[in-house]
Design a protein around this motif. Structure first.
Motif, PDB file in Angstrom:
ATOM      1  N   GLY A 155      58.322  41.522  63.531  1.00 38.52           N
ATOM      2  CA  GLY A 155      59.034  41.598  64.794  1.00 38.52           C
ATOM      3  C   GLY A 155      59.013  40.274  65.528  1.00 38.52           C
ATOM      4  O   GLY A 155      58.512  39.265  65.028  1.00 38.52           O
ATOM      5  N   TYR A 156      59.557  40.259  66.740  1.00 37.16           N
ATOM      6  CA  TYR A 156      59.650  39.026  67.523  1.00 37.16           C
ATOM      7  C   TYR A 156      59.280  39.311  68.977  1.00 37.16           C
ATOM      8  O   TYR A 156      59.249  40.457  69.426  1.00 37.16           O
ATOM      9  CB  TYR A 156      61.060  38.439  67.444  1.00 37.16           C
ATOM     10  N   LYS A 164      58.410  37.197  63.292  1.00 39.60           N
ATOM     11  CA  LYS A 164      57.177  36.831  62.603  1.00 39.60           C
ATOM     12  C   LYS A 164      56.681  37.999  61.764  1.00 39.60           C
ATOM     13  O   LYS A 164      56.950  39.156  62.056  1.00 39.60           O
ATOM     14  CB  LYS A 164      56.093  36.431  63.619  1.00 39.60           C
ATOM     15  N   VAL A 165      55.935  37.663  60.731  1.00 40.03           N
ATOM     16  CA  VAL A 165      55.278  38.662  59.888  1.00 40.03           C
ATOM     17  C   VAL A 165      53.799  38.682  60.262  1.00 40.03           C
ATOM     18  O   VAL A 165      53.163  37.629  60.356  1.00 40.03           O
ATOM     19  CB  VAL A 165      55.423  38.325  58.396  1.00 40.03           C
ATOM     20  N   SER A 212      49.778  49.830  69.697  1.00 42.79           N
ATOM     21  CA  SER A 212      50.899  48.949  70.020  1.00 42.79           C
ATOM     22  C   SER A 212      50.415  47.501  70.109  1.00 42.79           C
ATOM     23  O   SER A 212      49.518  47.185  70.893  1.00 42.79           O
ATOM     24  CB  SER A 212      51.528  49.385  71.348  1.00 42.79           C
ATOM     25  N   PHE A 213      51.002  46.627  69.286  1.00 41.83           N
ATOM     26  CA  PHE A 213      50.611  45.219  69.252  1.00 41.83           C
ATOM     27  C   PHE A 213      51.721  44.361  69.853  1.00 41.83           C
ATOM     28  O   PHE A 213      52.849  44.343  69.355  1.00 41.83           O
ATOM     29  CB  PHE A 213      50.338  44.771  67.810  1.00 41.83           C
ATOM     30  N   SER A 214      51.422  43.673  70.963  1.00 40.54           N
ATOM     31  CA  SER A 214      52.396  42.799  71.608  1.00 40.54           C
ATOM     32  C   SER A 214      52.521  41.509  70.816  1.00 40.54           C
ATOM     33  O   SER A 214      51.535  40.781  70.635  1.00 40.54           O
ATOM     34  CB  SER A 214      51.962  42.490  73.043  1.00 40.54           C
ATOM     35  N   VAL A 215      53.730  41.207  70.335  1.00 44.24           N
ATOM     36  CA  VAL A 215      53.946  39.985  69.553  1.00 44.24           C
ATOM     37  C   VAL A 215      53.723  38.742  70.418  1.00 44.24           C
ATOM     38  O   VAL A 215      53.197  37.739  69.957  1.00 44.24           O
ATOM     39  CB  VAL A 215      55.367  39.979  68.955  1.00 44.24           C
TER      40      VAL A 215
END
Length: 347
Positions: A155-156, A164-165, A212-215
């Motif tokens: 995601g971005y 990004k991965v 939930s992971f904030s990019v």
């Protein structure tokens, strides 16, 4: 239009660009040969973003990518008997008979990993690909041969052309006191964050949460699952109608319930979208995309696809793919001109 006169005598560039931005990628790639001027318009970053924004709102620009060998692209907007309903994708970067798992889809780009742990970011519409890195086998610090399990996200944060991965150990710490035990191996991207179904590994609770992971911030937080009975498990997350979706068993175990978080991050905003029957030998289904207000695209038993109409309570077949269960879940991607050359972050 001639090369000697690249400007159009009848239409300004703004109108030409607006018309072109509504066309499918295959047509646009052909139109790059019309003239240098048209090639310049179609390859412009602003045009690529404009085309992507329009494509995201049109189900006719969405397709299903099936991780068989070779990769298969399905168009669920046409009859399954139409020869254009499925296209085999020639992917020279995938070695013959090599298994492939899809790690996510974002703005027309799809992240893949093969049996050799080699990651590839691929645009199925333009057929361009990029290998950001090769992940070697990671072994824990003990003398045993057990390998560390990983989960992935794609995601971005703010720039849609720079996704990004991400890779995390299956047990990823969100604070000094709590550790996630991820249930999903592949995250669901929405609103600048990647989401996995998880539970806490250092307590006895079987209660599931959404990790939930904030990019942008590169931090974890919790989102609650819908307020169902605690013993009814949640099986899958997805994005439907631009909102986070959760799938769970119905109370009678004869149907599946699809829930939507109507207001992102607000627990009380979870709302039941559909209740889908599990008859006719169906053991498991997973929602992929909404066609309209009443129809939803489903992956059924990891080997076939159907459109379910909530009004008529009927299924309409899209495509059956043999032996898909050996490869993994499919994803929906949007037709896009985005370049697959992106960055990769490992944790």
């Amino acid at each position: 239009m001639s090369e000697s006169n690249p400007t159009n005598a009848y239409f300004p560039d703004e109108i030409i660009s607006d018309i072109l931005s509504r066309l499918p990628v295959k047509t646009l790639l052909q139109f790059t040969s019309v003239s240098k001027h048209w090639r310049s318009i179609i390859s412009d970053t602003h045009f690529i973003k404009s085309h992507l924004k329009k494509a995201e709102t049109l189900s006719t620009h969405h397709r299903i990518l099936v991780p068989v060998s070779p990769l298969l692209s399905l168009n669920y907007n046409v009859s399954p008997y139409n020869t254009n309903s499925s296209v085999q994708l020639d992917c020279p970067f995938i070695k013959p008979l090599n298994t492939v798992k899809i790690l996510g889809s974002c703005n027309g780009l799809v992240c893949l990993i093969d049996g050799r742990k080699e990651i590839t970011v691929y645009n199925p519409s333009t057929r361009r690909h990029f290998k950001p890195l090769q992940i070697s086998q990671v072994v824990d610090f003990s003398n045993e041969s057990n390998q560390i399990e990983f989960v992935y996200g794609f995601g971005y944060s703010s720039n849609p052309i720079n996704p990004k991965v991400f890779r995390f150990p299956r047990f990823a710490r969100d604070s000094e006191s709590m550790v996630y035990d991820f249930i999903d191996t592949v995250g669901t991207f929405l609103n600048g964050s990647i989401h996995w179904l998880a539970r806490y590994s250092n307590n006895n609770s079987k209660h599931r949460v959404v990790a939930s992971f904030s990019v942008k911030k590169e931090t974890f937080s919790d989102l609650s699952v819908p307020p169902q009975e605690p013993l009814l498990p949640y099986y899958a997350l997805s994005v439907l109608k631009g909102r986070l979706s959760a799938l769970c068993d119905g109370r009678s175990y004869t149907d599946m319930e699809v829930w939507l978080m109507m207001e992102y991050g607000v627990v009380n905003s979870w709302s039941k979208l559909f209740k889908i029957p599990l008859g006719n030998g169906i053991g498991f289904m997973r929602p992929l995309s909404c066609v309209n207000e009443d129809e939803i695209v489903l992956e059924i038993d990891l080997q076939s696809y159907a459109i379910y109409n909530a009004k008529t309570n009927r299924f309409k077949g899209v495509k059956s793919v043999q032996n898909l269960k050996w490869f993994g879940d499919a994803v929906v991607y949007v037709e896009s001109l985005l370049s697959p050359e992106i960055s990769c972050v490992l944790y």
